[in-house]
Motif scaffolding. Structure first.
Motif, PDB file in Angstrom:
ATOM      1  N   ASP A 108       0.231   0.166   4.297  1.00  0.00           N
ATOM      2  CA  ASP A 108       1.627   0.480   4.772  1.00  0.00           C
ATOM      3  C   ASP A 108       1.663   0.436   6.208  1.00  0.00           C
ATOM      4  O   ASP A 108       2.641   0.012   6.838  1.00  0.00           O
ATOM      5  N   GLU A 109       0.823   1.032   6.825  1.00  0.00           N
ATOM      6  CA  GLU A 109       0.679   1.007   8.452  1.00  0.00           C
ATOM      7  C   GLU A 109       0.360  -0.261   9.021  1.00  0.00           C
ATOM      8  O   GLU A 109       1.270  -0.593   9.895  1.00  0.00           O
ATOM      9  N   LEU A 110      -0.292  -1.009   8.496  1.00  0.00           N
ATOM     10  CA  LEU A 110      -0.309  -2.429   8.962  1.00  0.00           C
ATOM     11  C   LEU A 110       0.856  -3.010   8.713  1.00  0.00           C
ATOM     12  O   LEU A 110       1.237  -3.752   9.632  1.00  0.00           O
ATOM     13  N   ALA A 111       1.181  -3.114   7.646  1.00  0.00           N
ATOM     14  CA  ALA A 111       2.527  -3.754   7.219  1.00  0.00           C
ATOM     15  C   ALA A 111       3.726  -3.601   8.031  1.00  0.00           C
ATOM     16  O   ALA A 111       4.577  -4.405   8.505  1.00  0.00           O
TER      17      ALA A 111
ATOM     18  N   LEU B 230      -0.355  -8.646   1.770  1.00  0.00           N
ATOM     19  CA  LEU B 230      -0.570  -7.532   2.063  1.00  0.00           C
ATOM     20  C   LEU B 230      -0.775  -6.475   1.040  1.00  0.00           C
ATOM     21  O   LEU B 230       0.108  -6.171   0.332  1.00  0.00           O
ATOM     22  N   GLY B 231      -1.965  -6.003   0.662  1.00  0.00           N
ATOM     23  CA  GLY B 231      -2.240  -5.137  -0.333  1.00  0.00           C
ATOM     24  C   GLY B 231      -3.849  -4.674  -0.276  1.00  0.00           C
ATOM     25  O   GLY B 231      -4.457  -4.933   0.457  1.00  0.00           O
ATOM     26  N   THR B 232      -3.797  -3.710  -1.370  1.00  0.00           N
ATOM     27  CA  THR B 232      -5.180  -2.987  -1.726  1.00  0.00           C
ATOM     28  C   THR B 232      -6.052  -4.261  -2.205  1.00  0.00           C
ATOM     29  O   THR B 232      -5.974  -5.372  -2.664  1.00  0.00           O
ATOM     30  N   PHE B 233      -7.297  -3.963  -2.076  1.00  0.00           N
ATOM     31  CA  PHE B 233      -8.342  -5.036  -2.551  1.00  0.00           C
ATOM     32  C   PHE B 233      -8.192  -4.973  -3.891  1.00  0.00           C
ATOM     33  O   PHE B 233      -8.245  -5.907  -4.482  1.00  0.00           O
ATOM     34  N   ASP B 234      -8.236  -3.995  -4.779  1.00  0.00           N
ATOM     35  CA  ASP B 234      -7.926  -3.876  -6.097  1.00  0.00           C
ATOM     36  C   ASP B 234      -6.653  -4.759  -6.521  1.00  0.00           C
ATOM     37  O   ASP B 234      -6.797  -5.657  -7.393  1.00  0.00           O
ATOM     38  N   SER B 235      -5.333  -4.761  -5.693  1.00  0.00           N
ATOM     39  CA  SER B 235      -4.581  -5.338  -6.083  1.00  0.00           C
ATOM     40  C   SER B 235      -4.771  -6.736  -5.631  1.00  0.00           C
ATOM     41  O   SER B 235      -4.027  -7.921  -6.453  1.00  0.00           O
TER      42      SER B 235
ATOM     43  N   LEU C  69      -6.107  -7.149   3.713  1.00  0.00           N
ATOM     44  CA  LEU C  69      -6.841  -6.357   2.520  1.00  0.00           C
ATOM     45  C   LEU C  69      -7.140  -5.051   3.161  1.00  0.00           C
ATOM     46  O   LEU C  69      -7.952  -4.998   4.097  1.00  0.00           O
ATOM     47  N   SER C  70      -6.898  -4.003   2.433  1.00  0.00           N
ATOM     48  CA  SER C  70      -7.641  -2.787   2.913  1.00  0.00           C
ATOM     49  C   SER C  70      -7.961  -1.990   1.353  1.00  0.00           C
ATOM     50  O   SER C  70      -7.686  -2.459   0.181  1.00  0.00           O
ATOM     51  N   PHE C  71      -8.211  -0.745   1.496  1.00  0.00           N
ATOM     52  CA  PHE C  71      -8.698   0.061   0.061  1.00  0.00           C
ATOM     53  C   PHE C  71      -7.537   1.127  -0.070  1.00  0.00           C
ATOM     54  O   PHE C  71      -7.909   2.045  -1.077  1.00  0.00           O
ATOM     55  N   THR C  72      -6.525   1.576   0.799  1.00  0.00           N
ATOM     56  CA  THR C  72      -5.602   2.613   0.527  1.00  0.00           C
ATOM     57  C   THR C  72      -4.309   1.882   0.567  1.00  0.00           C
ATOM     58  O   THR C  72      -4.218   1.211   1.585  1.00  0.00           O
ATOM     59  N   ASN C  73      -3.281   2.673   0.156  1.00  0.00           N
ATOM     60  CA  ASN C  73      -2.049   2.206   0.221  1.00  0.00           C
ATOM     61  C   ASN C  73      -1.647   2.553   1.435  1.00  0.00           C
ATOM     62  O   ASN C  73      -0.700   1.871   2.057  1.00  0.00           O
ATOM     63  N   ALA C  74      -2.079   3.763   2.101  1.00  0.00           N
ATOM     64  CA  ALA C  74      -1.604   4.347   3.484  1.00  0.00           C
ATOM     65  C   ALA C  74      -2.043   3.051   4.540  1.00  0.00           C
ATOM     66  O   ALA C  74      -1.071   2.941   5.366  1.00  0.00           O
ATOM     67  N   ALA C  75      -3.176   2.675   4.376  1.00  0.00           N
ATOM     68  CA  ALA C  75      -3.540   1.817   5.296  1.00  0.00           C
ATOM     69  C   ALA C  75      -3.114   0.355   5.411  1.00  0.00           C
ATOM     70  O   ALA C  75      -2.620  -0.141   6.546  1.00  0.00           O
TER      71      ALA C  75
END
Length: 580
Positions: free
Chosen positions: A64-67, A85-90, A56-62
């Motif tokens: 996408d990089e990890l994925a 793999l997704g944002t905290f919101d998702s 989990l992270s808090f931006t789509n960019a972060a």
């Protein structure tokens, strides 16, 4: 191609091999993405076949990089189940809301992320106000909301606005529409209910062997409560962050809450990563000096390719109004150090501040359609990163849909979410229009000449009997919205837009509006919340630099700022005074 062997430091190895929950405090350039990949590799070598990891992270960019890294290393497949793999919101939406629905609503829940942008217009001729100006529960106008603009909430018409806002929220709720704020509230209510919480915990523990929360400095207190619940429910949870990079105050940032959360962990579960593989020694010492006064005891150690680079930090002081003189001085330093200017941005808390430093006009936030069109075209052609280009494309797409009358009574995001149009069906057309509308002062004698071209290019989208002259009206501000390339070959970027990135050199500009408050806070501690957050933004910006870090500072504050950096171990060179 030979893949370079990863040889972790002792601190990195401790994170990779740690068993159970942990709080990882990582300095800039600590190699945390590499560490997360290696930790995932270790966890998955011993997991059961049905268990995955939630990243989990808090931006789509972060994300996408990890994925991308995980897939490139063969750790997860393009269809990642059972991983997430997704944002905290998702994550909250996928596991706490979507499977169960919304309370008191029989319809399936539907996400509407831009719900707060819906315009409230209670009667013909009324000035529209976004839904974000109104309290979710009472419908009352939120006094002091920045979205109110110049609207006076004591006007007699305020009651009509409040009634309309409450009716719209009620209608959306009955149809199952939720925004991420609603999702978070529902998730918190469900973990507060012991019966529901125990079932959720069991389901998540079955699905995931660990939850890894990256960039946790970007969460808010509610997010932190969910993370705390995950950890106390027996689900191994690794939190990775740099609390000093908390720059999303509008989300209710958690700098102090995060330190308190860290202190709840036992010493054995608090894992530091203080090796900086990005920056040279002067920059490492400089960014330590930009942390809160009470958090400078942990020194960052330069370990990467630039560890022996002796380039000092440079301070450029400017008089009067911020101008392109700062960008010109930065460009000379880049030339002197043999660094390509196009790879090195000028960073500031606002796009306009950075633009001033390289001689580009300020952006125009007018709702005037001609201004919006000119701004979208300018931002597309001079964007510093893909996300900015996409935002500009979406702005032009909204203008087209509005011309066609397709957004009447709905928002852009809602229109897209209802599946009426797919990105690949409109983006090529918009890119073509952007090329046709590119502004060049040598091609168009006046801004109005460009406007005539725009009316011709977009004429096919006019509906409802309105002429292009009515839709795209001339205005004296048009010239300010039409940008031309900077002669300095430099790009101006906001600090938020470069979070997580790195560059050979950066110039961080402190405007006259924020410089004294930031420097007072760094030297004396305390200060307003705004000054503290601006200081964290400057920290984020400075920590993007690999070899050369330059600051543009008002002359009255430049010496104080330089002395502060020197007192914390940074080698500093003061540039000559730059006249306006």
């Amino acid at each position: 191609m030979t893949v370079k062997r990863f040889d972790p430091t002792a601190q990195q190895a401790a994170v990779i091999g740690h068993v159970g929950s942990a709080f990882v405090e990582a300095c800039p350039g600590a190699g945390k993405t590499r560490v997360m990949v290696e930790r995932a590799r270790r966890l998955l070598s011993s997991r059961t076949a049905t268990q995955g990891i939630a990243f989990l992270s808090f931006t789509n960019a972060a994300i996408d990089e990890l994925a991308s890294r995980l897939r490139r290393e063969g750790i997860v497949s393009p269809t990642p189940f059972p991983h997430f793999l997704g944002t905290f919101d998702s994550f909250l939406w996928s596991f706490f809301v979507a499977p169960f629905g919304a309370p008191d609503c029989p319809l399936p829940p539907r996400l509407m992320p831009d719900m707060e942008r819906i315009q409230i217009k209670p009667y013909d001729g009324a000035r529209p106000l976004p839904l974000s100006c109104f309290d979710k529960v009472t419908g009352s106008i939120i006094v002091g909301s920045r979205d109110l603009g110049g609207f006076d909430p004591t006007q007699r018409s305020a009651r009509a606005y409040e009634t309309a806002a409450k009716q719209i929220r009620q209608s959306l709720s009955e149809k199952g529409f939720l925004d991420y704020g609603d999702v978070r509230s529902i998730a918190l209510a469900r973990i507060a209910d012991s019966t529901t919480a125990s079932r959720l915990a069991a389901a998540l523990a079955t699905r995931f062997s660990e939850v890894i929360v990256d960039e946790a400095q970007d969460c808010n207190p509610d997010d932190l409560n969910v993370i705390r619940w995950l950890r106390t429910s027996g689900i191994p949870t690794m939190v990775i962050c740099d609390p000093h990079q908390s720059i999303y105050g509008f989300r209710g940032g958690v700098t102090d809450h995060l330190f308190a959360f860290r202190d709840e962990c036992s010493v054995s579960k608090h894992l530091p990563m203080s090796g900086n593989f990005r920056s040279n020694a002067a920059i490492c010492n400089g960014i330590v000096a930009l942390r809160n006064k009470d958090h400078r005891d942990q020194r960052d150690e330069p370990l990467g390719l630039n560890k022996d680079d002796a380039t000092p930090v440079h301070i450029l002081s400017y008089r009067g109004t911020l101008s392109s003189a700062v960008g010109e001085a930065f460009k000379k330093l880049l030339d002197d150090h043999g660094i390509e200017a196009s790879a090195c941005p000028v960073l500031a808390t606002t796009r306009d501040c950075g633009g001033n430093a390289i001689g580009q006009p300020a952006s125009n936030k007018s709702e005037h359609m001609s201004i919006r069109l000119a701004s979208a075209v300018s931002e597309f052609h001079f964007a510093g990163e893909p996300s900015e280009r996409i935002a500009a494309m979406e702005a032009l797409h909204q203008i087209i849909l509005k011309m066609e009358g397709r957004l009447d009574g709905t928002t852009y995001r809602k229109y897209l979410s209802e599946g009426r149009i797919k990105p690949d069906s409109w983006r090529p057309r918009v890119i073509s229009l952007m090329d046709a509308l590119r502004y060049d002062a040598t091609t168009f004698a006046t801004p109005d000449a460009w406007l005539e071209r725009a009316r011709t290019v977009l004429a096919e989208y006019a509906t409802g009997g309105r002429s292009m002259g009515q839709l795209l009206r001339s205005t004296t501000d048009l010239g300010n919205a039409l940008a031309t390339p900077s002669t300095l070959e430099l790009a101006a970027r906001t600090i938020h837009s470069v979070k997580g990135m790195e560059f050979p050199a950066v110039c961080v500009v402190l405007s006259t509006a924020i410089a004294k408050g930031v420097i007072d806070h760094l030297i004396d501690g305390g200060g307003s919340e705004t000054a503290q957050e601006n200081a964290r933004k400057i920290y984020v910006a400075a920590s993007r630099a690999e070899r050369l870090l330059v600051f543009g500072v008002p002359h009255k504050q430049a010496r104080r700022f330089g002395d502060h950096l020197i007192s914390n171990g940074a080698q500093v060179v003061h540039g000559e005074m730059i006249a306006q």
